[in-house]
Design a protein around this motif. Structure first.
Motif, short mmCIF file in Angstrom:
data_model
loop_
_atom_site.label_atom_id
_atom_site.label_comp_id
_atom_site.label_asym_id
_atom_site.label_seq_id
_atom_site.Cartn_x
_atom_site.Cartn_y
_atom_site.Cartn_z
N SER A 160 37.47 39.33 49.34
CA SER A 160 38.10 38.02 49.16
C SER A 160 37.86 37.18 50.40
O SER A 160 37.38 37.67 51.42
CB SER A 160 39.60 38.19 48.90
OG SER A 160 40.23 38.88 49.97
N TRP B 36 35.38 42.35 42.71
CA TRP B 36 36.06 43.64 42.74
C TRP B 36 35.20 44.65 41.99
O TRP B 36 34.81 44.41 40.85
CB TRP B 36 37.45 43.54 42.07
CG TRP B 36 38.18 44.87 41.99
CD1 TRP B 36 38.30 45.79 42.97
CD2 TRP B 36 38.87 45.40 40.85
NE1 TRP B 36 39.01 46.87 42.53
CE2 TRP B 36 39.39 46.66 41.24
CE3 TRP B 36 39.10 44.94 39.55
CZ2 TRP B 36 40.12 47.46 40.36
CZ3 TRP B 36 39.84 45.73 38.69
CH2 TRP B 36 40.34 46.98 39.09
N GLN C 75 39.75 34.50 53.00
CA GLN C 75 41.04 34.00 53.47
C GLN C 75 40.82 33.15 54.72
O GLN C 75 40.28 33.65 55.71
CB GLN C 75 41.99 35.16 53.79
CG GLN C 75 42.01 36.27 52.77
CD GLN C 75 42.65 35.86 51.46
OE1 GLN C 75 43.44 34.92 51.43
NE2 GLN C 75 42.32 36.56 50.38
N LEU D 52 37.08 45.66 47.16
CA LEU D 52 37.58 44.32 46.84
C LEU D 52 37.22 43.37 47.97
O LEU D 52 37.52 43.65 49.14
CB LEU D 52 39.10 44.36 46.64
CG LEU D 52 39.84 43.04 46.48
CD1 LEU D 52 39.42 42.33 45.20
CD2 LEU D 52 41.36 43.29 46.47
N SER E 74 40.67 33.30 47.94
CA SER E 74 39.79 33.36 46.76
C SER E 74 39.16 34.75 46.66
O SER E 74 38.62 35.27 47.64
CB SER E 74 38.70 32.29 46.85
OG SER E 74 37.96 32.43 48.04
N LYS E 75 39.26 35.34 45.49
CA LYS E 75 38.65 36.65 45.27
C LYS E 75 37.16 36.46 45.02
O LYS E 75 36.75 35.63 44.22
CB LYS E 75 39.31 37.34 44.08
CG LYS E 75 38.85 38.77 43.86
CD LYS E 75 39.53 39.41 42.66
CE LYS E 75 41.01 39.65 42.92
NZ LYS E 75 41.64 40.43 41.81
N VAL F 185 42.80 49.74 46.56
CA VAL F 185 41.90 48.82 45.85
C VAL F 185 41.54 49.31 44.45
O VAL F 185 40.74 48.66 43.77
CB VAL F 185 40.61 48.58 46.67
CG1 VAL F 185 40.90 47.77 47.90
CG2 VAL F 185 39.93 49.89 47.02
N VAL G 200 46.05 40.04 48.06
CA VAL G 200 45.10 38.91 47.99
C VAL G 200 45.75 37.73 47.28
O VAL G 200 45.59 36.57 47.69
CB VAL G 200 43.80 39.35 47.28
CG1 VAL G 200 42.93 38.14 46.96
CG2 VAL G 200 43.02 40.33 48.17
N ASN G 201 46.48 38.00 46.21
CA ASN G 201 47.18 36.92 45.49
C ASN G 201 48.23 36.27 46.38
O ASN G 201 48.38 35.04 46.39
CB ASN G 201 47.82 37.46 44.22
CG ASN G 201 46.78 37.85 43.17
OD1 ASN G 201 45.68 37.31 43.17
ND2 ASN G 201 47.13 38.79 42.31
N SER H 294 38.12 44.79 51.60
CA SER H 294 39.08 45.86 51.35
C SER H 294 38.34 47.06 50.75
O SER H 294 37.88 47.00 49.61
CB SER H 294 40.18 45.37 50.42
OG SER H 294 40.85 44.26 51.00
N HIS I 75 45.25 44.06 45.51
CA HIS I 75 45.11 42.96 44.56
C HIS I 75 46.28 41.99 44.70
O HIS I 75 46.09 40.77 44.73
CB HIS I 75 45.05 43.51 43.12
CG HIS I 75 43.96 44.49 42.90
ND1 HIS I 75 42.66 44.12 42.67
CD2 HIS I 75 43.95 45.86 42.91
CE1 HIS I 75 41.90 45.19 42.52
NE2 HIS I 75 42.67 46.26 42.66
#
Length: 400
Positions: free
Chosen positions: A287, A274, A289, A285, A270-271, A252, A264-265, A296, A261
């Motif tokens: 996010s 961070w 999902q 981090l 959605s983030k 992270v 997650v993409n 993270s 990172h």
């Protein structure tokens, strides 16, 4: 980079309280959160009962009795706990009764065994008894239809006793959240493997799983993975539907192999944020999902533990509906000193005692060290810009 409190606020805005319900038997209810209101199915006690051993009769039978004018009352039977006396008790009659036994119809008092003399099948009464003296009324503890336990109650053995008294053998509770756990890093190897050059044993998986279990939650360990974004993405995507919170460690920061990172993409979630303004544990981090939070954490053991305690526990507290899971803060008196300047907000390992004192047990404060975590029960929260901490100084602590 955001403040810790803002990060918690964001996480709580993006997680949902548990809605899944399961039915659980009484013996397994301790620590569960009730998902329904419970109403009394009957009166408790379910009949008028005697609170002591003695003799029961209509109080009118003793009217005018005193030591100068004793009254004799005829004994017409005996009732033990669990028995039922069917005959009507007339004025001038009584029954011997044991503690907890059902008081017969027309009886309105109980005279203690110690206060009477028995003679020729009669009792000698030397005082006048009042209406309902030594008398437990039906429903005086719980009345039929009364709300006895509210939805959201964290159940313990006392609540089990209430339910058993009502003849209730099982109730609905909210399911226990399940946390998915995996770690990343080419350097990691499982504790079951031989340690090869350049490798380290993966402690984070076991620390986090153990702590999750300690907090009363369920967990699923998905293992350690190398720095392969596609592989990690696939594991998370395949399993996030079966958990209520997903936690990863490692990957992270800003290094070449800090892959989360990219993961997650790839997940197309959605983030949320961070990095948070604490040390250790800055590069965390968060996010979202498929409606679940993916948290993270740092790969450094103590940093990961800090992240879990400060961010993971508030999430679990809300998801599980259990306020006791969240940590609490106190002000304590420092015993010892910490002479290093804290340019940033620093979290130190501490041992808190009941007299509201806290000790710094070790001089080892690296986020990668594990031995110095043994025995800690709090985190000392040092504000940014603090030059040093002196013996006797008041400090803020977060109780674990």
């Amino acid at each position: 980079m955001i403040e810790l409190e803002k990060a918690i606020e964001i996480l709580l805005e993006n997680c949902m309280e548990m809605k899944r319900e399961i039915t659980v038997s009484l013996i397994d209810l301790d620590g569960r959160i009730l998902s329904e209101d419970i109403y009394a199915k009957l009166d408790n006690p379910p009949f008028n009962r005697s609170p002591l051993d003695g003799y029961s009769f209509n109080h009118i039978s003793s009217k005018g009795a005193d030591e100068n004018r004793p009254i004799e009352i005829k004994i017409v039977g005996e009732i033990c706990a669990g028995d039922y006396f069917e005959k009507n008790i007339e004025v001038g009659e009584c029954v011997r009764i044991m503690t907890g036994a059902m008081i017969p119809e027309n009886c309105t008092c109980v005279l203690r065994q110690e206060d009477i003399e028995e003679k020729n099948g009669n009792i000698i009464v030397l005082k006048e008894l009042k209406l309902y003296e030594n008398f437990c009324h039906r429903g005086e503890d719980i009345k039929f239809g009364e709300l006895i336990l509210k939805k959201g109650t964290k159940l313990n053995y006392t609540h089990v006793g209430i339910l058993a008294t009502m003849g209730i053998s099982q109730v609905k509770v909210f399911d226990i959240p399940t946390v998915g756990i995996l770690s990343t890093g080419d350097e990691l190897t499982d504790i079951s493997n031989e340690l090869k050059p350049g490798k380290i044993y993966d402690s984070n998986l076991y620390v986090i799983a153990s702590r999750i279990k300690n907090l009363g939650m369920n967990y699923k360990i998905f293992g350690s993975y190398g720095d392969n974004p596609e592989e990690v993405k696939n594991i998370i995507k395949e399993n996030i539907g079966d958990v209520d919170l997903f936690i990863t460690t490692g990957g992270v920061s800003v290094g070449k192999k800090d892959i989360l990172h990219e993961v997650v993409n790839l997940l197309e979630g959605s983030k949320l944020f961070w990095k948070i303004k604490i040390q250790p544990g800055t590069p965390v981090l968060a996010s979202k999902q498929e409606g679940k939070i993916l948290l993270s954490l740092s790969g450094n053991p103590f940093a990961a533990l800090i992240n879990l305690e400060l961010l993971g526990r508030p999430i679990l507290s809300k998801i599980s509906r259990d306020k006791e899971i969240n940590y609490r803060r106190e002000t304590a008196t420092l015993r010892g000193e910490f002479l290093k300047k804290s340019s940033n907000r620093r979290m130190l390992k501490g041992v808190y005692s009941d007299n509201k004192e806290v000790r710094i047990e070790s001089n080892h404060h690296s986020s990668g060290e594990v031995l110095s975590t043994a025995g800690i029960n709090c985190i000392i929260d040092i504000q940014p810009g603090t030059e040093k901490l002196s013996n006797g100084e008041k400090v803020k602590v977060i109780l674990l």
